[in-house]
Design an enzyme around this catalytic site. Structure first.
Site, PDB file in Angstrom:
ATOM      1  N   GLU A 191     110.926  43.571  -4.351  1.00 13.62           N
ATOM      2  CA  GLU A 191     111.777  42.939  -3.474  1.00 13.62           C
ATOM      3  C   GLU A 191     113.345  43.706  -3.215  1.00 13.62           C
ATOM      4  O   GLU A 191     113.346  44.763  -3.872  1.00 13.62           O
ATOM      5  CB  GLU A 191     112.248  41.409  -3.657  1.00 13.62           C
ATOM      6  N   ASN A 250     115.883  32.634   1.750  1.00  6.88           N
ATOM      7  CA  ASN A 250     115.361  33.845   2.002  1.00  6.88           C
ATOM      8  C   ASN A 250     116.055  34.460   3.298  1.00  6.88           C
ATOM      9  O   ASN A 250     116.716  33.930   4.067  1.00  6.88           O
ATOM     10  CB  ASN A 250     113.972  33.756   2.246  1.00  6.88           C
ATOM     11  N   ASP A 303     109.951  36.065   4.880  1.00  6.05           N
ATOM     12  CA  ASP A 303     110.392  36.238   3.497  1.00  6.05           C
ATOM     13  C   ASP A 303     111.581  37.204   3.851  1.00  6.05           C
ATOM     14  O   ASP A 303     112.534  36.862   4.488  1.00  6.05           O
ATOM     15  CB  ASP A 303     109.360  37.151   2.756  1.00  6.05           C
TER      16      ASP A 303
END
Length: 291
Positions: free
Chosen positions: A20, A152, A202
């Protein structure tokens, strides 16, 4: 608009649990990213292929670059400042000391120089118990909005006048009016829903034309949205679960993608760091530094 396809190159042999928060460091020409579950911060040199790793004491949700060379990191329990040279890790703020079922998740430094960080409900039930916060360099915390489940997808338009934000569990993308001088985010409105088949939202990035690139973690794609929510482009990538794009390189046209370890049907894939072969035809919006 029919989707287009892009090929990718896996940058490292390193397998990630949940890759991430890739962020490009234009000063050093290196890419900083994390593995939420390792938990660790990594720094990758595209020229040499070298990668550095710093293990963290608890789950890490995201990170950003600081003006002084440190890294601002959202660990499970709070926002910390990490010095990669000395290894020092200093607590800056605890946005949610009263919510033990939550953890900090996606975050990014805004055009105002503050670290914008969202939380998520980390329990099995996943209720709307999370929030979005603005954290400044003096450690002050402002709650911006609550009622989130998995905050997010933070990103800003290139002019700093719009902020994008999503909730992965609620599958919604919002846009806000944003004042880069004061950090005021106002007039939130929903612009699109992205359900599983379309690519649940995301991590994300902004581009030079003011549009929004969302990683469709459930559909192996990148979705480019206009500020009114119009789907301008869908790019399918040969990655099961991409988690966040990042525009990099001197011209901000090289695109990196992180991904998470997953299995769908008879196909299993470890998370990793990837580079798109070629570019998307547009540069990214620069990301600010904390403080």
């Amino acid at each position: 608009m029919p989707p287009q396809s892009a090929s990718v190159t896996r940058c490292l042999e390193l397998d990630l649990g949940v890759g991430e928060s890739p962020v490009w460091d234009d000063r050093t020409g290196r890419l900083v990213f994390i593995d939420i579950l390792a938990p660790a911060i990594f720094r990758y040199d595209p020229e040499s292929g070298a990668v550095e790793r710093w293990d963290m004491p608890e789950t890490i949700g995201s990170c950003g670059l600081c003006a002084d060379g440190r890294i601002v990191a959202a660990l499970r329990s709070g926002v910390f400042l990490f010095d990669p040279e000395s290894g020092a890790l200093d607590l800056l703020a605890r946005p949610e000391p009263d919510r033990p079922g939550n953890r900090l998740n996606d975050g990014k430094v805004g055009p105002d120089g503050a670290f914008w960080i969202g939380s998520m409900d980390d329990t099995a039930d996943k209720g709307p118990n999370a929030a979005l916060y603005r954290v400044t360099a003096d450690g002050a915390v402002t709650k911006v909005v609550e009622g989130l489940t998995v905050s997010n997808g933070l990103a800003w338009s290139a002019d700093g006048r719009r902020m994008f934000h999503s909730d992965s569990r609620q599958t919604v993308v919002w846009i806000w009016d944003f004042d880069p001088a004061t950090g005021a985010a106002t007039n939130r409105r929903e612009i699109r829903r992205l359900p599983e088949a379309d690519g649940r939202p995301d991590g994300a990035a902004g581009d030079a034309e003011g549009c929004y690139w969302s990683a469709g973690v459930s559909a192996g794609c990148l979705n480019r949205l206009a500020q009114d929510g119009t789907l301008l482009q869908r790019v399918d990538v040969p990655i099961l679960a991409p988690t966040m794009p990042c525009f990099a390189g001197p011209d901000l046209k090289t695109v990196y993608l992180t991904s998470l370890t997953t299995r769908r049907g008879d196909r299993a894939e470890a998370g990793g760091l990837y580079r798109l072969d070629g570019d998307l035809g547009i540069a990214g919006a620069p990301v600010a530094r904390f403080g």
